[in-house]
Design a protein around this motif. Structure first.
Motif, PDB file in Angstrom:
ATOM      1  N   VAL A   9       2.960 -13.598  -3.760  1.00 33.54           N
ATOM      2  CA  VAL A   9       2.857 -12.304  -3.186  1.00 33.54           C
ATOM      3  C   VAL A   9       3.280 -11.811  -4.354  1.00 33.54           C
ATOM      4  O   VAL A   9       3.788 -11.837  -5.484  1.00 33.54           O
ATOM      5  N   PHE A  10       2.559 -10.522  -4.758  1.00 36.23           N
ATOM      6  CA  PHE A  10       3.065  -9.688  -5.730  1.00 36.23           C
ATOM      7  C   PHE A  10       2.338  -8.474  -5.481  1.00 36.23           C
ATOM      8  O   PHE A  10       1.142  -7.548  -4.072  1.00 36.23           O
ATOM      9  N   PRO A  11       2.462  -7.252  -6.364  1.00 32.52           N
ATOM     10  CA  PRO A  11       2.307  -6.012  -5.483  1.00 32.52           C
ATOM     11  C   PRO A  11       0.518  -5.740  -6.466  1.00 32.52           C
ATOM     12  O   PRO A  11       0.136  -5.967  -7.340  1.00 32.52           O
ATOM     13  N   VAL A  12       0.323  -4.552  -4.998  1.00 34.64           N
ATOM     14  CA  VAL A  12      -1.358  -4.067  -5.465  1.00 34.64           C
ATOM     15  C   VAL A  12      -1.160  -2.878  -5.219  1.00 34.64           C
ATOM     16  O   VAL A  12      -0.883  -2.532  -4.095  1.00 34.64           O
ATOM     17  N   CYS A  13      -2.379  -2.154  -5.509  1.00 33.20           N
ATOM     18  CA  CYS A  13      -3.025  -0.877  -4.686  1.00 33.20           C
ATOM     19  C   CYS A  13      -4.108  -0.684  -6.194  1.00 33.20           C
ATOM     20  O   CYS A  13      -4.847  -1.288  -6.386  1.00 33.20           O
ATOM     21  N   SER A  14      -4.293   0.652  -5.180  1.00 28.80           N
ATOM     22  CA  SER A  14      -6.055   1.649  -5.924  1.00 28.80           C
ATOM     23  C   SER A  14      -5.410   1.245  -7.284  1.00 28.80           C
ATOM     24  O   SER A  14      -4.875   1.352  -8.123  1.00 28.80           O
ATOM     25  N   PRO A  15      -7.152   1.154  -8.124  1.00 32.10           N
ATOM     26  CA  PRO A  15      -7.349   1.370  -9.369  1.00 32.10           C
ATOM     27  C   PRO A  15      -6.887   2.655 -10.607  1.00 32.10           C
ATOM     28  O   PRO A  15      -6.048   2.810 -11.246  1.00 32.10           O
ATOM     29  N   VAL A  17      -2.937  -3.149   3.059  1.00 34.92           N
ATOM     30  CA  VAL A  17      -3.849  -3.617   2.040  1.00 34.92           C
ATOM     31  C   VAL A  17      -5.096  -2.046   2.035  1.00 34.92           C
ATOM     32  O   VAL A  17      -5.681  -1.714   1.251  1.00 34.92           O
ATOM     33  N   GLN A  18      -5.548  -2.309   3.845  1.00 37.52           N
ATOM     34  CA  GLN A  18      -6.108  -0.445   3.320  1.00 37.52           C
ATOM     35  C   GLN A  18      -5.604   0.635   3.100  1.00 37.52           C
ATOM     36  O   GLN A  18      -5.970   1.635   2.543  1.00 37.52           O
ATOM     37  N   ALA A  19      -4.571   1.229   3.068  1.00 36.46           N
ATOM     38  CA  ALA A  19      -3.818   1.903   2.689  1.00 36.46           C
ATOM     39  C   ALA A  19      -3.635   1.843   0.970  1.00 36.46           C
ATOM     40  O   ALA A  19      -3.699   2.860   0.512  1.00 36.46           O
ATOM     41  N   ALA A  20      -3.335   0.592   0.563  1.00 34.78           N
ATOM     42  CA  ALA A  20      -3.345   0.591  -0.522  1.00 34.78           C
ATOM     43  C   ALA A  20      -4.543   1.004  -1.430  1.00 34.78           C
ATOM     44  O   ALA A  20      -5.141   1.544  -2.238  1.00 34.78           O
ATOM     45  N   ILE A  21      -5.968   0.094  -0.498  1.00 39.52           N
ATOM     46  CA  ILE A  21      -7.173   0.973  -1.276  1.00 39.52           C
ATOM     47  C   ILE A  21      -7.267   2.449  -1.249  1.00 39.52           C
ATOM     48  O   ILE A  21      -7.739   2.426  -2.396  1.00 39.52           O
ATOM     49  N   ASP A  22      -6.425   2.953   0.047  1.00 38.50           N
ATOM     50  CA  ASP A  22      -6.932   4.455   0.024  1.00 38.50           C
ATOM     51  C   ASP A  22      -5.913   5.353  -0.654  1.00 38.50           C
ATOM     52  O   ASP A  22      -6.122   6.339  -0.649  1.00 38.50           O
ATOM     53  N   GLY A  23      -5.086   4.572  -1.539  1.00 37.44           N
ATOM     54  CA  GLY A  23      -4.267   5.429  -2.537  1.00 37.44           C
ATOM     55  C   GLY A  23      -2.918   5.206  -2.332  1.00 37.44           C
ATOM     56  O   GLY A  23      -2.120   6.481  -2.827  1.00 37.44           O
ATOM     57  N   LEU A  24      -2.825   4.735  -1.001  1.00 37.20           N
ATOM     58  CA  LEU A  24      -1.171   5.832  -0.479  1.00 37.20           C
ATOM     59  C   LEU A  24       0.054   5.480  -1.158  1.00 37.20           C
ATOM     60  O   LEU A  24       0.761   5.926  -0.530  1.00 37.20           O
ATOM     61  N   GLY A  25      -0.210   4.458  -1.389  1.00 34.17           N
ATOM     62  CA  GLY A  25       0.961   3.451  -2.043  1.00 34.17           C
ATOM     63  C   GLY A  25       0.473   2.357  -3.171  1.00 34.17           C
ATOM     64  O   GLY A  25      -0.410   2.071  -2.803  1.00 34.17           O
ATOM     65  N   VAL A  26       1.889   1.073  -3.530  1.00 27.71           N
ATOM     66  CA  VAL A  26       1.512   0.337  -3.549  1.00 27.71           C
ATOM     67  C   VAL A  26       1.467  -0.555  -2.617  1.00 27.71           C
ATOM     68  O   VAL A  26       3.148  -0.436  -1.905  1.00 27.71           O
ATOM     69  N   ALA A  27       1.427  -1.640  -2.453  1.00 26.57           N
ATOM     70  CA  ALA A  27       1.277  -2.663  -0.915  1.00 26.57           C
ATOM     71  C   ALA A  27       1.549  -4.051  -1.473  1.00 26.57           C
ATOM     72  O   ALA A  27       1.628  -4.490  -3.412  1.00 26.57           O
ATOM     73  N   LEU A  28       3.183  -4.780  -1.135  1.00 23.63           N
ATOM     74  CA  LEU A  28       3.226  -6.328  -1.628  1.00 23.63           C
ATOM     75  C   LEU A  28       2.273  -6.951  -0.677  1.00 23.63           C
ATOM     76  O   LEU A  28       2.700  -7.097   0.798  1.00 23.63           O
ATOM     77  N   ALA A  29       1.545  -7.877  -1.383  1.00 23.85           N
ATOM     78  CA  ALA A  29       0.517  -8.420  -0.763  1.00 23.85           C
ATOM     79  C   ALA A  29       0.653  -9.819  -0.884  1.00 23.85           C
ATOM     80  O   ALA A  29       0.818 -10.137  -2.557  1.00 23.85           O
ATOM     81  N   SER A  30      -0.263 -10.918  -0.151  1.00 26.44           N
ATOM     82  CA  SER A  30      -0.506 -12.105  -0.698  1.00 26.44           C
ATOM     83  C   SER A  30      -1.604 -12.110  -1.096  1.00 26.44           C
ATOM     84  O   SER A  30      -2.952 -12.100  -1.254  1.00 26.44           O
ATOM     85  N   SER A  31      -1.599 -13.526  -2.277  1.00 31.44           N
ATOM     86  CA  SER A  31      -2.904 -13.949  -2.575  1.00 31.44           C
ATOM     87  C   SER A  31      -4.211 -14.142  -2.245  1.00 31.44           C
ATOM     88  O   SER A  31      -5.535 -13.373  -1.853  1.00 31.44           O
ATOM     89  N   THR A  32      -3.831 -14.620  -0.498  1.00 34.07           N
ATOM     90  CA  THR A  32      -4.284 -15.209   0.142  1.00 34.07           C
ATOM     91  C   THR A  32      -5.941 -14.076   0.928  1.00 34.07           C
ATOM     92  O   THR A  32      -7.073 -14.396   0.940  1.00 34.07           O
TER      93      THR A  32
END
Length: 298
Positions: free
Chosen positions: A161-167, A226-241
């Motif tokens: 599990v790690f942080p992800v966000c939009s480019p 995850v979709q919110a992170a893709i849309d640039g709304l913030g940073v998500a803590l998501a799983s690699s799966t």
């Protein structure tokens, strides 16, 4: 012959050592369970349980017959599975929680269809554990502890599990300290169950103070987070799966690289009744799923 309903309730009470837990498991009232147990005791003229204020115990007679009762129900389940497989033909019902279905399973189903064109799939997406006896479920993918009695349980899909966000947002995040002032995106169930890894645990592992791990936006389904992170709304803590495909496609990035990840206590498991070991469509899906997850087929 004894009444089958009463025997089923006896097995559940004996396994749980609780009328209340048995009632919940069988979707009846505790009074109904108690009535069926009395019926069974009257049928054989012997007590089956020793009731006290603090605990419930099996009598010697009940303990002696319990293994045979369990074997009998196992045989009945085997008959049910075989007849159901014959009735349903090539239809295979797979239970999986919704986010894994959307983000991991469905993108891979074309490969299963090509490998097994004779098997028709029914995907039953739910957060509830599959009820193999009542729900018509053939096989399931569960996320949890792996402690599922009386079922075949095979681990697969190890994850971190790690942080992800939009480019675009990642350009402003060079170090974990840069999370200060950013919106944290949460999957609500992870906030409630630390075994699944949440922001509080991640911030602790990163030795970051001064960031409230409960602030931000919350979602009751990880796919929405995850979709919110893709849309640039913030940073998500998501799983690699769940975000592997989005990372590969460039919709998401890991702002801090491959460092700063934690491993949850929960894991993914392929689960099915032991009596289904000889059902071809079940083993076909099992072997395919394990292969997709990089595991060795048993």
């Amino acid at each position: 012959m004894p009444p089958l309903t009463a025997l089923r309730m006896f097995e559940s009470v004996a396994r749980n050592l609780s009328f209340t837990k048995a009632a919940k498991e069988l979707h009846v009232t505790p009074a109904a369970v108690s009535q069926q147990i009395r019926l069974l005791e009257d049928h054989y003229g012997t007590a089956l349980f020793i009731r006290s204020t603090r605990r419930l115990e099996l009598t010697p007679d009940a303990a002696a017959v319990l293994p045979s009762v369990r074997e009998g129900f196992s045989a009945l389940r085997d008959v049910h599975n075989r007849l159901s497989a014959s009735r349903d033909g090539a239809m295979l019902t797979v239970s999986v929680y919704p986010t894994l279905a959307e983000k991991w399973l469905i993108p891979r189903l074309e490969r299963f269809r090509k490998a097994h064109p004779d098997i028709d799939l029914r995907i039953h997406a739910t957060d509830d554990f599959a009820d193999f006896q009542r729900g018509g479920i053939d096989i399931a993918i569960r996320y949890g502890t792996g402690r599922y009695p009386d079922l075949t349980v095979i681990p697969f899909l190890e994850e971190t599990v790690f942080p992800v966000c939009s480019p675009a947002l990642a350009e402003r995040l060079r170090h974990p300290e840069d999370l200060r002032g950013q919106t944290l995106l949460h999957a609500e169930w992870r906030m409630e169950r630390e075994a699944g890894a949440n922001w509080r645990l991640w911030l602790k592992a990163a030795h970051l103070d001064g960031i409230d791990p409960a602030r931000g936006m919350r979602f009751n389904m990880e796919a929405m987070m995850v979709q919110a992170a893709i849309d640039g709304l913030g940073v998500a803590l998501a799983s690699s799966t769940l975000v592997g495909g989005d990372l590969a496609a460039g919709r998401l990035v890991r702002p801090f690289g491959d460092s700063h990840e934690i491993a949850p206590e929960f894991a993914h498991y392929v689960v099915y009744p032991k009596s289904s070991e000889t059902i071809a469509k079940v083993t076909a899906f099992r072997d395919w799923a394990l292969d997709e997850g990089g595991r060795i087929t048993p």
